[in-house]
Scaffold this motif. Structure first.
Motif, mmCIF file in Angstrom:
data_model
loop_
_atom_site.group_PDB
_atom_site.id
_atom_site.type_symbol
_atom_site.label_atom_id
_atom_site.label_comp_id
_atom_site.label_asym_id
_atom_site.label_seq_id
_atom_site.Cartn_x
_atom_site.Cartn_y
_atom_site.Cartn_z
ATOM 1 N N GLN A 194 0.830 -1.199 0.000
ATOM 2 C CA GLN A 194 0.000 0.000 0.000
ATOM 3 C C GLN A 194 0.868 1.253 0.000
ATOM 4 O OE1 GLN A 194 -3.213 0.510 -0.337
ATOM 5 N NE2 GLN A 194 -3.132 2.718 0.043
ATOM 6 N N HIS A 237 2.210 1.664 -3.470
ATOM 7 C CA HIS A 237 1.161 2.156 -4.365
ATOM 8 C C HIS A 237 0.888 3.642 -4.137
ATOM 9 C CE1 HIS A 237 -2.315 2.077 -6.953
ATOM 10 N NE2 HIS A 237 -3.111 2.445 -5.962
ATOM 11 N N GLU A 238 0.985 4.097 -2.900
ATOM 12 C CA GLU A 238 0.777 5.519 -2.628
ATOM 13 C C GLU A 238 1.912 6.373 -3.187
ATOM 14 O OE1 GLU A 238 0.313 5.737 1.570
ATOM 15 O OE2 GLU A 238 -1.695 4.823 1.591
ATOM 16 N N LEU A 298 -1.298 -5.334 -4.935
ATOM 17 C CA LEU A 298 -2.118 -4.897 -3.800
ATOM 18 C C LEU A 298 -3.501 -5.537 -3.857
ATOM 19 C CD1 LEU A 298 -2.455 -3.111 -1.318
ATOM 20 C CD2 LEU A 298 -3.123 -1.234 -2.833
ATOM 21 N N MET A 307 -5.106 -7.876 -0.952
ATOM 22 C CA MET A 307 -6.355 -7.485 -0.298
ATOM 23 C C MET A 307 -7.322 -8.664 -0.211
ATOM 24 S SD MET A 307 -6.337 -4.236 0.666
ATOM 25 C CE MET A 307 -7.978 -3.556 0.590
ATOM 26 N N VAL A 329 -7.608 -0.524 5.358
ATOM 27 C CA VAL A 329 -6.811 -0.018 4.227
ATOM 28 C C VAL A 329 -7.665 0.855 3.321
ATOM 29 C CG1 VAL A 329 -5.479 -0.688 2.198
ATOM 30 C CG2 VAL A 329 -5.236 -1.974 4.321
ATOM 31 N N GLU A 330 -8.871 0.410 3.018
ATOM 32 C CA GLU A 330 -9.737 1.181 2.137
ATOM 33 C C GLU A 330 -10.168 2.498 2.768
ATOM 34 O OE1 GLU A 330 -12.945 -1.386 1.205
ATOM 35 O OE2 GLU A 330 -11.774 -2.711 -0.116
ATOM 36 N N GLY A 350 -6.007 4.058 4.085
ATOM 37 C CA GLY A 350 -4.734 3.790 3.424
ATOM 38 C C GLY A 350 -3.720 3.189 4.380
ATOM 39 N N SER A 351 -2.451 3.489 4.133
ATOM 40 C CA SER A 351 -1.390 2.934 4.981
ATOM 41 C C SER A 351 -1.464 3.485 6.401
ATOM 42 C CB SER A 351 -0.020 3.241 4.369
ATOM 43 O OG SER A 351 0.181 4.643 4.264
#
Length: 367
Positions: A151, A154-155, A167, A171, A182-183, A186-187
């Motif tokens: 995550q 990805h950010e 990711l 998930m 996470v949704e 996020g991290s």
């Protein structure tokens, strides 16, 4: 072009001698524990040189981003890679070879030595460093930590399809509560969720609690025994009382009812704002006597001076004791004061008179 030039630079640079030095095939001459830039790989995990070079070529093709070209170009032009980029290359090679323990070691080196993000304390700015960390953790069956690392990658690089697909795969493997965290956040949300879970698993004596937490919980339990549906504002107001007064009230259900009715009346008539400023006092002396009965012994605070309050007067027992001591000294002929020496003949007919005079004078000295 940058990526192609980088691969060429890597091929030109990776001579046998340099591979031995930089990939820790031989120990550092000043330290038998370390290689030239990285620690040597344990013998049980070590790849042959040909296999290592092939895995590194595959790893470079896997990093299909500008970072790959920059790393390879810098490596080929300077003739000496930095510690973070070399750890990234070796870690990706060992991850492809399913040597996840060594890949995890190299990933931690990348996260420690790679440049950091601006405004983020200690977070590596290389997305492939976090991707390597995620791959190593996933290979070691730690899917939650792997999802957190991916995550972050990805950010940092949201346009990377590789990070996005990895990711999405992770998930599906993690619990739904973790995926929701996470949704939602996020991290950062997942880090907070993991911190809360770790706090809940601690023993009670290690958990972070506010000051006087257990005292308030105990008092709440005692109040709820007689008034379970008490409004929170009234409960909080009761807990502001001094501990001794509140304990005395809770010892008597009738006294608890008095205070609850008093605060409920204030809340209903004047509202929550005035309830917070309402001066709440303990039980009066009359209320205590009513609770404990008419045979209560003691004085209430502020009920006036006690009988005989002041200097303690000498009682008759002490007076008789002094007279007896004086008579004993006269009979033994010892301990008479200077002013009484020679007075025994004068008082032979009446020894008690002499003793009375001595006692009276001694009492005057005492007073």
């Amino acid at each position: 072009m940058a990526g192609k030039a980088g691969y060429t630079a890597l091929n030109d640079h990776a001579s046998e001698q340099q591979v031995k030095q930089y990939l820790a095939k031989e120990p550092n001459p000043l330290s038998s524990r370390d290689g030239r830039l990285l620690r040597p790989v344990p013998k049980s995990w070590k790849l042959p040189q040909a296999a290592l070079m092939q895995r590194m070529q595959d790893a470079m093709h896997q990093i299909h981003s500008l970072q790959a070209g920059l790393l390879c170009t810098a490596w080929g032009s300077s003739g000496r890679p930095d510690k973070a980029s070399l750890a990234l290359m070796r870690g990706l090679a060992y991850a492809q070879a399913s040597k996840f323990e060594q890949a995890l070691r190299d990933a931690l080196v990348v996260l420690a030595y790679a440049p950091k993000q601006e405004g983020c304390k200690g977070i590596c700015s290389w997305p492939w460093g976090h991707a390597l960390h995620s791959a190593a953790l996933e290979g070691l069956q730690d899917n939650v930590a792997a999802a957190l690392a991916m995550q972050i990658a990805h950010e940092i690089e949201p346009l990377s399809q590789h990070h996005k697909h990895d990711l999405e795969r992770l998930m599906r493997r993690i619990p739904q509560a973790v995926a929701d965290a996470v949704e939602a956040g996020g991290s950062a949300g997942l880090k907070q969720w993991l911190a809360d879970e770790a706090e809940q698993k601690k023993p009670e004596f290690l958990k972070q609690r506010p000051k006087y937490f257990y005292y308030y919980e105990w008092m709440k339990e005692r109040i709820c025994e007689s008034h379970p549906a008490l409004p929170e504002l009234v409960m909080d107001k009761l807990l502001t009382m001094p501990a001794g007064d509140l304990d005395l009230i809770l010892q008597h259900p009738q006294a608890t009812t008095w205070k609850v009715d008093e605060l409920m009346g204030v809340l209903e008539d004047q509202g929550p704002a005035l309830l917070e400023r309402y001066p709440l006092h303990g039980l009066s002396w009359e209320q205590v006597k009513e609770l404990k009965g008419p045979n209560l012994v003691g004085l209430g605070m502020g009920s006036g001076p006690a009988p005989g309050e002041g200097l303690v007067e000498m009682g008759p027992d002490r007076h008789e004791q002094l007279k007896l001591e004086a008579q004993t000294q006269c009979l033994l002929g010892q301990g008479l004061p200077e002013r009484h020496k020679g007075s025994t003949c004068r008082h032979q007919d009446s020894p008690n008179a002499m003793n009375d005079d001595i006692v009276d004078e001694d009492l005057e000295d005492i007073e």
